[in-house]
Design a protein around this motif. Structure first.
Motif, mmCIF file in Angstrom:
data_model
loop_
_atom_site.group_PDB
_atom_site.id
_atom_site.type_symbol
_atom_site.label_atom_id
_atom_site.label_comp_id
_atom_site.label_asym_id
_atom_site.label_seq_id
_atom_site.Cartn_x
_atom_site.Cartn_y
_atom_site.Cartn_z
ATOM 1 N N UNK A 109 0.814 -1.219 0.000
ATOM 2 C CA UNK A 109 0.000 0.000 0.000
ATOM 3 C C UNK A 109 0.847 1.268 0.000
ATOM 4 N N UNK A 110 2.136 1.146 0.322
ATOM 5 C CA UNK A 110 2.982 2.338 0.354
ATOM 6 C C UNK A 110 4.027 2.401 -0.759
ATOM 7 N N UNK A 143 5.203 10.086 5.114
ATOM 8 C CA UNK A 143 6.633 10.156 5.412
ATOM 9 C C UNK A 143 6.969 9.006 6.363
ATOM 10 N N UNK A 144 8.139 8.385 6.186
ATOM 11 C CA UNK A 144 8.522 7.263 7.044
ATOM 12 C C UNK A 144 8.834 7.707 8.469
ATOM 13 N N UNK A 145 8.405 6.898 9.414
ATOM 14 C CA UNK A 145 8.701 7.128 10.835
ATOM 15 C C UNK A 145 9.655 6.056 11.341
ATOM 16 N N UNK A 146 9.293 4.792 11.164
ATOM 17 C CA UNK A 146 10.147 3.694 11.625
ATOM 18 C C UNK A 146 9.681 2.381 11.018
ATOM 19 N N UNK A 160 5.789 -1.143 8.910
ATOM 20 C CA UNK A 160 6.393 0.103 9.349
ATOM 21 C C UNK A 160 5.373 1.166 9.658
ATOM 22 N N UNK A 161 5.820 2.154 10.398
ATOM 23 C CA UNK A 161 4.954 3.254 10.815
ATOM 24 C C UNK A 161 5.222 4.456 9.916
ATOM 25 N N UNK A 162 4.147 5.042 9.399
ATOM 26 C CA UNK A 162 4.263 6.219 8.549
ATOM 27 C C UNK A 162 3.271 7.283 9.011
ATOM 28 N N UNK A 163 3.661 8.534 8.836
ATOM 29 C CA UNK A 163 2.791 9.659 9.182
ATOM 30 C C UNK A 163 2.426 10.408 7.916
ATOM 31 N N UNK A 164 1.386 11.202 8.013
ATOM 32 C CA UNK A 164 0.993 11.980 6.842
ATOM 33 C C UNK A 164 2.102 12.964 6.474
ATOM 34 N N UNK A 165 2.337 13.122 5.170
ATOM 35 C CA UNK A 165 3.313 14.105 4.707
ATOM 36 C C UNK A 165 2.946 15.479 5.248
ATOM 37 N N UNK A 166 3.951 16.200 5.706
ATOM 38 C CA UNK A 166 3.714 17.505 6.301
ATOM 39 C C UNK A 166 3.734 17.494 7.807
ATOM 40 N N UNK A 167 3.789 16.301 8.404
ATOM 41 C CA UNK A 167 3.903 16.209 9.860
ATOM 42 C C UNK A 167 5.222 16.854 10.286
ATOM 43 N N UNK A 168 5.216 17.716 11.311
ATOM 44 C CA UNK A 168 6.455 18.389 11.730
ATOM 45 C C UNK A 168 7.606 17.412 11.944
#
Length: 317
Positions: A96-97, A114-117, A250-258
């Motif tokens: 999915x990513x 954006x990738x987190x971990x 893996x953990x991802x956050x929405x693009x634009x997250x600080x």
């Protein structure tokens, strides 16, 4: 002039101090940990373990949310259109990513997150029903060649993990097999166990207990080396077919997250995966840790997205 300079300096320091305070205060409320697949698959098993131990490392509870639908697209689209504040994160994967946004018309694009971990990865383990008319990869291939489209296997979703594994197998062996999509690993494996399909390919955390119990027959694993918790299961390369296919979680956050929030979460997950309770629970589902921080995870994604597009073009979609 000195007064003005002093005021200006004070304003700058005040702004920096406020920014530091905001960074330190995140998170101020629980974080939603969104799993995009139904219960019973490898994602939901891992998510339950992660969220059980997360509060000690995030300072707030982490709430496990299952948002199944569309083979993961429903959850991904929902988060891609949500707030970029770090309070909802996606438990993603290569399909999915990395793959599907390149080859399908989806309500989000490949740069939406954006990738987190990366938490870990695993191969696919090809398995067969206990009463299947073959016991190993040679037998499986021979049966498929003698009975085109008669070998019916459980799949997850089009362009999903299992889908790609079987497409690789068919491409490499010149066989015709028929997959039925069930929307996720849990429902898919239930069909094999129920005698409705003959084969499946899933993570060790999903199929391992069934292999050990004898309710499924192990065929081969799509890794470079044997999985340490399933030492009797050969790699597909050992069994004679060159297939390597890894599935990361893996953990991802929405693009634009600080960036400071992304980094804070990346560091926290790095500590979480060393937690004794986490490791003990991971061991119970035949899984393991393969942590990458945000930067290394991003590098992996860039390489993987290129490689998967090339693979997809080779198998013809």
């Amino acid at each position: 002039m000195r007064i003005i300079k002093g005021l200006a300096l004070g304003a700058i320091l005040g702004t920096l101090g406020a920014s530091a305070t905001l960074a330190e205060e995140f998170p101020e409320k629980p974080i939603r940990f969104v799993t995009p697949y139904p219960p019973g698959g490898s994602h939901s098993l891992h998510a339950g373990i992660i969220t059980t131990v997360a509060e000690a490392y995030f300072g707030q509870p982490m709430i496990s949310v299952i948002r199944a639908g569309g083979g993961g697209v429903v959850a991904a689209a929902e988060l891609a259109q949500g707030d970029a504040d770090g309070y909802s994160v996606l438990f993603g994967d290569p399909t999915i990513n990395s793959l599907r946004p390149q080859v399908e018309d989806l309500p989000y694009d490949i740069d939406a997150f954006v990738p987190v971990a990366r938490i870990n990865y695993s191969p696919a383990v090809f398995v067969a029903a206990a009463d299947a008319p073959f016991d190993d990869l040679d037998g499986m291939i021979a049966y498929a060649k003698e009975n085109p489209d008669k070998l019916i296997y459980s799949s997850d979703n089009k362009n999903g993990f299992t889908y790609v594994a079987f497409e690789m197998l068919k491409l490499k062996t010149g066989t015709q097999m028929k997959g039925i999509e069930f929307g996720g690993g849990g429902p898919a494996i239930a069909q094999v166990l129920g005698g409705n399909t003959m084969a499946y390919a899933g993570a060790p955390s999903v199929v391992g207990d069934h292999i050990e119990a004898g309710t499924l027959k192990a065929i081969c694993a799509t890794d470079l080396e044997r999985w340490e918790k399933l030492p009797d299961v050969p790699t597909c390369q050992e069994a004679g077919v060159d297939i390597v296919w890894h599935f990361w979680r893996g953990v991802l956050a929405r693009a634009g997250t600080p960036e400071d929030r992304v980094q804070m979460m990346s560091d926290a997950f790095g500590k979480l995966v060393e937690d004794e309770g986490f490791l003990r629970l991971i061991n119970t589902i035949n899984s393991r840790v393969g942590y990458l921080d945000a930067e290394a995870f991003g590098e992996l994604l860039a390489r993987e997205q290129k490689d998967l597009k090339e693979l997809y073009d080779a198998i013809g979609g």
